[in-house]
Design an enzyme around this catalytic site. Structure first.
Site, PDB file in Angstrom:
ATOM      1  N   ARG A   1      -1.930   3.937   5.846  1.00 24.70           N
ATOM      2  CA  ARG A   1      -2.178   3.073   4.685  1.00 24.70           C
ATOM      3  C   ARG A   1      -3.733   3.343   4.156  1.00 24.70           C
ATOM      4  O   ARG A   1      -4.564   3.152   5.244  1.00 24.70           O
ATOM      5  CB  ARG A   1      -1.858   1.618   4.519  1.00 24.70           C
ATOM      6  CG  ARG A   1      -2.728   0.933   5.513  1.00 24.70           C
ATOM      7  CD  ARG A   1      -2.514  -0.935   5.193  1.00 24.70           C
ATOM      8  NE  ARG A   1      -2.669  -1.429   6.472  1.00 24.70           N
ATOM      9  CZ  ARG A   1      -3.872  -1.759   7.054  1.00 24.70           C
ATOM     10  NH1 ARG A   1      -5.030  -1.293   6.671  1.00 24.70           N
ATOM     11  NH2 ARG A   1      -4.090  -2.321   8.238  1.00 24.70           N
TER      12      ARG A   1
ATOM     13  N   HIS B   1      -5.176  -3.850   4.484  1.00 26.37           N
ATOM     14  CA  HIS B   1      -3.699  -4.233   4.894  1.00 26.37           C
ATOM     15  C   HIS B   1      -3.312  -4.997   3.446  1.00 26.37           C
ATOM     16  O   HIS B   1      -2.117  -4.815   3.004  1.00 26.37           O
ATOM     17  CB  HIS B   1      -3.707  -5.262   5.857  1.00 26.37           C
ATOM     18  CG  HIS B   1      -2.387  -6.266   5.823  1.00 26.37           C
ATOM     19  ND1 HIS B   1      -1.387  -5.863   6.558  1.00 26.37           N
ATOM     20  CD2 HIS B   1      -2.445  -7.477   5.640  1.00 26.37           C
ATOM     21  CE1 HIS B   1      -0.276  -6.447   6.192  1.00 26.37           C
ATOM     22  NE2 HIS B   1      -0.908  -7.580   5.818  1.00 26.37           N
TER      23      HIS B   1
ATOM     24  N   TYR C   1     -11.997  -2.827  11.773  1.00 24.75           N
ATOM     25  CA  TYR C   1     -11.247  -2.481  12.903  1.00 24.75           C
ATOM     26  C   TYR C   1     -10.577  -0.948  12.759  1.00 24.75           C
ATOM     27  O   TYR C   1     -10.123  -0.459  13.716  1.00 24.75           O
ATOM     28  CB  TYR C   1      -9.942  -3.220  13.016  1.00 24.75           C
ATOM     29  CG  TYR C   1      -9.136  -3.390  11.577  1.00 24.75           C
ATOM     30  CD1 TYR C   1      -8.008  -2.310  11.554  1.00 24.75           C
ATOM     31  CD2 TYR C   1      -9.149  -4.406  10.751  1.00 24.75           C
ATOM     32  CE1 TYR C   1      -7.372  -2.604  10.218  1.00 24.75           C
ATOM     33  CE2 TYR C   1      -8.371  -4.399   9.699  1.00 24.75           C
ATOM     34  CZ  TYR C   1      -7.425  -3.572   9.470  1.00 24.75           C
ATOM     35  OH  TYR C   1      -6.543  -3.374   8.200  1.00 24.75           O
TER      36      TYR C   1
HETATM   37  C1  LIG Z   1       6.550 -13.366  12.001  1.00 23.61           C
HETATM   38  C2  LIG Z   1       5.229 -13.304  11.445  1.00 23.61           C
HETATM   39  N1  LIG Z   1       4.078 -13.327  12.230  1.00 23.61           N
HETATM   40  C3  LIG Z   1       2.999 -12.589  11.625  1.00 23.61           C
HETATM   41  C4  LIG Z   1       2.926 -12.440  10.214  1.00 23.61           C
HETATM   42  C5  LIG Z   1       1.369 -12.251   9.595  1.00 23.61           C
HETATM   43  N2  LIG Z   1       1.613 -10.682   9.105  1.00 23.61           N
HETATM   44  C6  LIG Z   1       1.749 -10.463   7.872  1.00 23.61           C
HETATM   45  S1  LIG Z   1       1.720  -8.644   7.692  1.00 23.61           S
HETATM   46  C7  LIG Z   1       1.393  -8.535   9.169  1.00 23.61           C
HETATM   47  C8  LIG Z   1       1.388  -7.192   9.889  1.00 23.61           C
HETATM   48  C9  LIG Z   1       2.723  -6.225   9.915  1.00 23.61           C
HETATM   49  O1  LIG Z   1       2.194  -4.973  10.080  1.00 23.61           O
HETATM   50  P1  LIG Z   1       3.542  -3.833  10.032  1.00 23.61           P
HETATM   51  O2  LIG Z   1       4.723  -4.390  10.310  1.00 23.61           O
HETATM   52  O3  LIG Z   1       2.997  -2.705  10.943  1.00 23.61           O
HETATM   53  O4  LIG Z   1       3.211  -3.430   8.518  1.00 23.61           O
HETATM   54  P2  LIG Z   1       2.040  -2.839   7.749  1.00 23.61           P
HETATM   55  O5  LIG Z   1       1.296  -4.012   6.911  1.00 23.61           O
HETATM   56  O6  LIG Z   1       1.054  -2.082   8.611  1.00 23.61           O
HETATM   57  O7  LIG Z   1       2.656  -1.852   6.575  1.00 23.61           O
HETATM   58  C10 LIG Z   1       1.351  -9.871   9.940  1.00 23.61           C
HETATM   59  C11 LIG Z   1       1.132  -9.869  11.341  1.00 23.61           C
HETATM   60  C12 LIG Z   1       3.909 -12.607   9.385  1.00 23.61           C
HETATM   61  N3  LIG Z   1       4.103 -12.434   8.178  1.00 23.61           N
HETATM   62  N4  LIG Z   1       5.077 -12.757  10.008  1.00 23.61           N
END
Ligand SMILES: Cc1ncc(C[n+]2csc(CCOP(=O)(O)OP(=O)(O)O)c2C)c(N)n1
Length: 374
Positions: free
Chosen positions: A269, A273, A282
């Site tokens: 990406r 985020h 980071y």
């Molecule tokens: C169960 C849960 N834990 C934590 C979160 C907070 N959260 C939102 S997005 C995210 C990161 C997810 O990363 P990834 O699945 O790798 O997708 P990316 O954003 O990198 O595309 C987190 C930890 C959440 N939404 N749901």
């Protein structure tokens, strides 16, 4: 040697590629994608990128509250979308799947209405921004809780298996989802039951600030497919044709009743985020720059040009068409106004229960429930 055998072996060492970084065809088979689709893949990537950029601008203008940019993920999302039959298959996306949803036919104006919770939003302003979904297109509305959509995706695939029509479910998620219990339970069930599902992991190396190596003792995500009795493929996720062909193989396998597959697409990406994140804390700037140099849109344009399917005139015409479409959507959406607050009480219950009636009456003391919301 170029032949017609188009079979990818699972669990390979190197990520699967069809074109290289310079857009040269490197797969051991000939291209069988018709010219219209080859061009449409490019159009879908450029359109998604431009829309993504406009959303960020609207966010800075205070017109959109939350953006989860898909820039850098387009090749995977759009390659996968083109491998599905959008008239029959089901998709369970996650919040970064804007490019996927658009390529499946989600109207851009509707996507903007969803982002801004305007009166034009079919979800009537009741979803979080950046949460694609469309009942008409069988795109399951996005769930914020990471990986919580994977078990229902397997349920959808099981229903398709019982119906016996050969329809398939694609479930998409980030690497962070693979660190959740729901994900493992769902893949286990899919493997045990031979569910016609395609699991698409967009591994951008981070779950917000947590690098993949801190999430898992496995070297990669594809390996995990072994344990659940399905093939796992690692794919160069900046190559739309690799995403297309590998997803197509997985979809065909599922349609034939041979069960699920897991695809790990290596993407990046470009942005933070979300607009609420500071990625400079980071990840190093040179890492971002190195991935940007492998941009899938530039790379795929080189491929099309090499085949005589694209040139500067085509690019200019497409850019103008996309700009007009986005401008029209922004204008219409701004003119429509925001979803009224009163809408939040509609559509769940046939008759509003007493506690919600009370809350609605209280809100009405200070707000006009039918006027534009905030
Ligand atoms: C169960 C849960 N834990 C934590 C979160 C907070 N959260 C939102 S997005 C995210 C990161 C997810 O990363 P990834 O699945 O790798 O997708 P990316 O954003 O990198 O595309 C987190 C930890 C959440 N939404 N749901």
């Amino acid at each position: 040697m170029i032949g017609n055998v188009r079979r990818f072996e699972p669990f390979g060492e190197a990520p699967i590629r069809v074109i290289d970084d310079d857009g040269r065809w490197v797969a051991p088979f000939a291209c069988d994608i018709d010219v219209a689709r080859q061009r449409a893949i490019y159009r879908d990537m450029l359109r998604a990128r431009r829309f993504d950029e406009r959303l960020s601008t609207l966010q800075r203008q205070g017109k959109v509250s939350f953006v989860a940019s898909a820039a850098g993920h387009e090749a995977t999302q759009i390659g996968a979308a083109h491998a599905l039959d959008a008239t029959r298959d089901w998709t369970f996306p996650y919040y970064r799947d804007l490019a996927l949803a658009l390529a499946l036919g989600w109207p851009l104006a509707e996507a903007l209405a969803q982002q801004t919770a305007s009166r034009l939003d079919p979800a009537r302003g009741r979803q979080m921004p950046a949460h694609p979904g469309s009942a008409a297109l069988r795109i399951f509305t996005t769930a914020s809780a990471i990986a919580s959509h994977v078990p229902p995706a397997v349920g959808s695939a099981m229903a398709q298996k019982l119906a016996g029509r050969g329809d398939v479910t694609l479930c998409s998620f980030g690497d962070g989802a693979t660190s959740e219990g729901d994900w493992h339970a769902a893949l286990n069930l899919a493997g045990a039951q031979g569910a016609p599902a395609v699991f698409l992991c967009q591994n951008n190396g981070y779950a917000i600030s947590v690098a993949f190596r801190h999430q898992s003792g496995s070297a990669d995500v594809a390996t995990k497919a072994h344990a659940y009795g399905m093939p796992g493929y690692r794919v160069d996720g900046m190559d739309p044709l690799a995403a297309y062909y590998v997803t197509r193989q997985a979809v065909e396998r599922a349609r034939e009743g041979l069960g699920p597959s897991l695809i790990e697409a290596l993407v990046y990406r470009y942005g933070p985020h979300s607009n609420a994140d500071d990625d400079g804390r980071y990840r190093p700037a040179d890492e971002v720059a190195a991935w940007r140099r492998r941009d899938p849109i530039v790379r795929y344009r080189r491929y099309l040009e090499g085949r005589g399917l694209w040139d500067d005139d085509a690019e200019a015409a497409l850019a103008a068409e996309i700009k007009a479409e986005i401008d029209d959507a922004v204008r219409a959406n701004a003119g429509a106004g925001r979803a009224p607050l009163g809408w939040m009480f509609d559509d769940v219950f046939a008759a509003l229960p007493p506690h919600l009636r009370r809350q609605r009456d209280e809100l009405a003391l200070t707000h006009d429930l039918e006027r534009d919301g905030h």
